[in-house]
Design an enzyme around this catalytic site. Sequence first.
Site, PDB file in Angstrom:
ATOM      1  N   HIS A  22      -1.752  -7.843   0.546  1.00 17.90           N
ATOM      2  CA  HIS A  22      -2.052  -6.709   1.420  1.00 17.90           C
ATOM      3  C   HIS A  22      -1.664  -7.013   2.866  1.00 17.90           C
ATOM      4  O   HIS A  22      -1.874  -8.117   3.370  1.00 17.90           O
ATOM      5  CB  HIS A  22      -3.559  -6.403   1.368  1.00 17.90           C
ATOM      6  CG  HIS A  22      -3.976  -5.265   2.245  1.00 17.90           C
ATOM      7  ND1 HIS A  22      -3.970  -3.960   1.821  1.00 17.90           N
ATOM      8  CD2 HIS A  22      -4.410  -5.238   3.529  1.00 17.90           C
ATOM      9  CE1 HIS A  22      -4.388  -3.178   2.793  1.00 17.90           C
ATOM     10  NE2 HIS A  22      -4.667  -3.929   3.854  1.00 17.90           N
TER      11      HIS A  22
ATOM     12  N   GLU B 240     -23.051  14.501  11.545  1.00 16.61           N
ATOM     13  CA  GLU B 240     -22.395  14.480  12.848  1.00 16.61           C
ATOM     14  C   GLU B 240     -20.947  14.017  12.776  1.00 16.61           C
ATOM     15  O   GLU B 240     -20.104  14.484  13.555  1.00 16.61           O
ATOM     16  CB  GLU B 240     -23.183  13.610  13.827  1.00 16.61           C
ATOM     17  CG  GLU B 240     -24.504  14.201  14.269  1.00 16.61           C
ATOM     18  CD  GLU B 240     -25.651  13.962  13.299  1.00 16.61           C
ATOM     19  OE1 GLU B 240     -26.754  14.488  13.523  1.00 16.61           O
ATOM     20  OE2 GLU B 240     -25.419  13.233  12.298  1.00 16.61           O
TER      21      GLU B 240
ATOM     22  N   ARG C 224     -33.451  18.847  28.239  1.00 22.60           N
ATOM     23  CA  ARG C 224     -34.406  19.668  27.499  1.00 22.60           C
ATOM     24  C   ARG C 224     -35.329  20.456  28.423  1.00 22.60           C
ATOM     25  O   ARG C 224     -35.598  21.633  28.203  1.00 22.60           O
ATOM     26  CB  ARG C 224     -35.246  18.754  26.605  1.00 22.60           C
ATOM     27  CG  ARG C 224     -36.282  19.465  25.768  1.00 22.60           C
ATOM     28  CD  ARG C 224     -37.136  18.460  25.020  1.00 22.60           C
ATOM     29  NE  ARG C 224     -37.859  19.046  23.917  1.00 22.60           N
ATOM     30  CZ  ARG C 224     -38.631  18.352  23.108  1.00 22.60           C
ATOM     31  NH1 ARG C 224     -38.768  17.044  23.275  1.00 22.60           N
ATOM     32  NH2 ARG C 224     -39.268  18.943  22.110  1.00 22.60           N
TER      33      ARG C 224
ATOM     34  N   ASP D 127     -41.318  12.956  22.283  1.00 18.81           N
ATOM     35  CA  ASP D 127     -40.623  12.684  21.025  1.00 18.81           C
ATOM     36  C   ASP D 127     -40.294  11.210  20.827  1.00 18.81           C
ATOM     37  O   ASP D 127     -40.087  10.757  19.701  1.00 18.81           O
ATOM     38  CB  ASP D 127     -39.330  13.504  20.934  1.00 18.81           C
ATOM     39  CG  ASP D 127     -39.603  14.941  20.534  1.00 18.81           C
ATOM     40  OD1 ASP D 127     -40.714  15.237  20.081  1.00 18.81           O
ATOM     41  OD2 ASP D 127     -38.690  15.773  20.694  1.00 18.81           O
TER      42      ASP D 127
ATOM     43  N   SER E 240       0.831  -1.209   0.000  1.00 17.99           N
ATOM     44  CA  SER E 240       0.000   0.000   0.000  1.00 17.99           C
ATOM     45  C   SER E 240       0.862   1.255   0.000  1.00 17.99           C
ATOM     46  O   SER E 240       0.425   2.314  -0.461  1.00 17.99           O
ATOM     47  CB  SER E 240      -0.915  -0.001   1.225  1.00 17.99           C
ATOM     48  OG  SER E 240      -1.749  -1.126   1.234  1.00 17.99           O
TER      49      SER E 240
ATOM     50  N   ASP F 117      -8.162   4.395  -2.142  1.00 20.98           N
ATOM     51  CA  ASP F 117      -9.417   4.276  -2.874  1.00 20.98           C
ATOM     52  C   ASP F 117     -10.456   3.475  -2.090  1.00 20.98           C
ATOM     53  O   ASP F 117     -11.651   3.749  -2.170  1.00 20.98           O
ATOM     54  CB  ASP F 117      -9.206   3.685  -4.269  1.00 20.98           C
ATOM     55  CG  ASP F 117      -8.355   2.429  -4.275  1.00 20.98           C
ATOM     56  OD1 ASP F 117      -7.817   2.045  -3.226  1.00 20.98           O
ATOM     57  OD2 ASP F 117      -8.200   1.829  -5.369  1.00 20.98           O
TER      58      ASP F 117
ATOM     59  N   SER G 116      -8.267   4.341  11.117  1.00 19.07           N
ATOM     60  CA  SER G 116      -9.685   4.067  10.937  1.00 19.07           C
ATOM     61  C   SER G 116     -10.079   4.819   9.667  1.00 19.07           C
ATOM     62  O   SER G 116     -10.193   6.047   9.656  1.00 19.07           O
ATOM     63  CB  SER G 116     -10.496   4.557  12.135  1.00 19.07           C
ATOM     64  OG  SER G 116     -11.854   4.224  11.979  1.00 19.07           O
TER      65      SER G 116
ATOM     66  N   ARG H 143     -29.865  23.105  29.039  1.00 15.61           N
ATOM     67  CA  ARG H 143     -29.427  23.439  27.676  1.00 15.61           C
ATOM     68  C   ARG H 143     -29.404  24.955  27.473  1.00 15.61           C
ATOM     69  O   ARG H 143     -28.549  25.485  26.761  1.00 15.61           O
ATOM     70  CB  ARG H 143     -30.312  22.765  26.629  1.00 15.61           C
ATOM     71  CG  ARG H 143     -31.777  23.157  26.674  1.00 15.61           C
ATOM     72  CD  ARG H 143     -32.534  22.635  25.475  1.00 15.61           C
ATOM     73  NE  ARG H 143     -33.965  22.882  25.581  1.00 15.61           N
ATOM     74  CZ  ARG H 143     -34.815  22.837  24.561  1.00 15.61           C
ATOM     75  NH1 ARG H 143     -34.363  22.584  23.351  1.00 15.61           N
ATOM     76  NH2 ARG H 143     -36.102  23.051  24.745  1.00 15.61           N
TER      77      ARG H 143
ATOM     78  N   PHE I  97     -27.695  11.526  18.755  1.00 18.17           N
ATOM     79  CA  PHE I  97     -27.107  11.582  17.426  1.00 18.17           C
ATOM     80  C   PHE I  97     -25.581  11.546  17.455  1.00 18.17           C
ATOM     81  O   PHE I  97     -24.945  11.322  16.421  1.00 18.17           O
ATOM     82  CB  PHE I  97     -27.591  12.816  16.682  1.00 18.17           C
ATOM     83  CG  PHE I  97     -29.093  12.889  16.547  1.00 18.17           C
ATOM     84  CD1 PHE I  97     -29.865  11.732  16.590  1.00 18.17           C
ATOM     85  CD2 PHE I  97     -29.737  14.103  16.409  1.00 18.17           C
ATOM     86  CE1 PHE I  97     -31.239  11.795  16.487  1.00 18.17           C
ATOM     87  CE2 PHE I  97     -31.114  14.171  16.306  1.00 18.17           C
ATOM     88  CZ  PHE I  97     -31.874  13.016  16.347  1.00 18.17           C
TER      89      PHE I  97
END
Length: 616
Positions: free
Chosen positions: A253, A357, A464, A414, A31, A147, A116, A309, A382
């Site tokens: 590899h 995110e 919240r 929610d 590589s 690639d 990573s 918050r 999230f």
Amino acid sequence: MNTAELTELAQQLRVDSIRAADAAGSGHPTSSMSAADLMAVLLARRLRYDFDRPEHPGNDRLILSKGHASPLLYSAYKAAGAVDDAELLTFRAHGSRLEGHPTPRRLPWVETATGSLGQGLPVGAGIALAGKRLERADYRVWVLCGDSELAEGSVWEAAEHAAYERLDNLTAIVDVNRLGQRGPTRHAHDLDAYARRFHAFGWHTVQVDGHDVDAVDRAYGEALSTTGRPTVILARTLKGKGVKAVEDQEGAHGKPLADAAEAVAELGGTRDLRVDVREPPATRVMDPAPSGPLELPRWEKGADETPTRDAYGRALVALGAAREDVVALDGEVGDSTRTGWFAEEFPERHVQCHIAEQQMVATAVGLAARGFVPWASTFAAFLTRAHDVVRMASVSGAGINLVGSHAGVAIGQDGPSQMGLEDLAMMRAVYGSTVLYPCDANQTARLVAAMADLDGVRYLRTSRGATPVIYGPEEEFPVGGSKVLRSGDRDRLTVVAAGVTVHEALAAADALGSQGIAVRVIDLYSVKPVDRPTLRRAAEETGCLLTVEDHHEEGGLGDAVLEAFLDGRPTPRLVRLAVRTMPGSASPDEQLRAAGIDAGSIAAAALLLVEEAIVR
């Protein structure tokens, strides 16, 4: 260097990559060999870098996104005189700076940890944004990608973000060598396929023979002359280039060459060429000094209830007014996380990453690499999407602040898709992280101020709904501390809570007190590091700990408390209340009751524990 010298330098990089992997008995020489010409031209012709002064503000920034090709990077360092041949051959050895994948913890010339796949370009975009918008510096960001990693969604979040921000100081070099770990990549040598995708995102694209050093140099020149958008150079290469036994062959590899001596001979033997890397231009140094005193917002004890918050948003504005190195990043939820208030006050230091995110956190890592203090905020739920970026930030030793709002079932109607119920576990598991969970406005503001000067990954969990102001504005909240809110000589047990459950625990303690049952209450706002002395003293004096958390039982507050006793000391009786079912839609009060973490549930559990103790 002329063409012949560049070709010789590329061969040297191949030879040294082979030698390093052979000495280690592992690594990714093939590589590295495919990208040797790309690296040689960049190092000798285009990169501006002072290896004696890696902190020089004018240095170009080189990121090896295909971090497994570290032998190539280290061979380039040798050619530049940054390491010698003896150190090169310590590759992957215990105690060596030359690890299997490069990290800035070990090497001052590495901008961010890679390995990573799919993260080099996102972080590179963050560094490029810092240079273009905040530092207004002349340095360029070069990112060498593989690639295979173009299959990662994080790459395309970065591609769109970089084009949207018009980062013409960013160049991606893609080593299209056709082969991944187990065989051909998705598009093999179809450079047009990659070009169509980058072009669709708004990039300038250049296709080139990656083994023609003059063509590569012209491509770099084209990138430098392109304005208004980033450039990607798609270079057709051959994995294992130059050695017949492995060139463009599957199955080679991630392993040393079978006969390194023969391969070195085939490449013309060892060389000792040295490169005079171009000097960086003189550049204005950013002054990270505070621009004024920090005046945190204040709430009077017992004042109107305030969501944490909201307190975070106001504290961040105050911090931004006091420090010009503070930058806020949003995932298109700034009106909910309250970072929108920072955007109104300091639009030039606000970065809108939209609903991406991974890119938001990667941008924070890039900003931190340039000396800024980034705050990336979104719903706690999230942030799970960006966990690998957070993990790699800790490998880099990056100093970033993450804020997750809308935590737990307390958000109400929610439903579970919006509820952060795994975030404490996720963030506690990150190496060197700090995890804080305030319960009122003044505590939140103080913790925001403290976070700004901490090292590593810092996480603040906000709520919240509005909560009572139980602390005065002068109260101190050291990281690693806690607050004992109820305490007496006759305490029968200790309730340990954080965030919204602190108020439920206080209500439960009052209810139990009316029945003649004294209960100690600890606000464990610092979930990591945890206040071991206070917890141990409570266990010794009350005999039982009851933890209550608006989080799944795995990895959260209860586990943090338990781990305070895993050092050979006797483990106290520990009972945990946590969210153990899949919530639906309901009001906040109904959610807490259904999860068994409201005041009534705490009181019932405490009463049962006291009765059991009497029976014993």
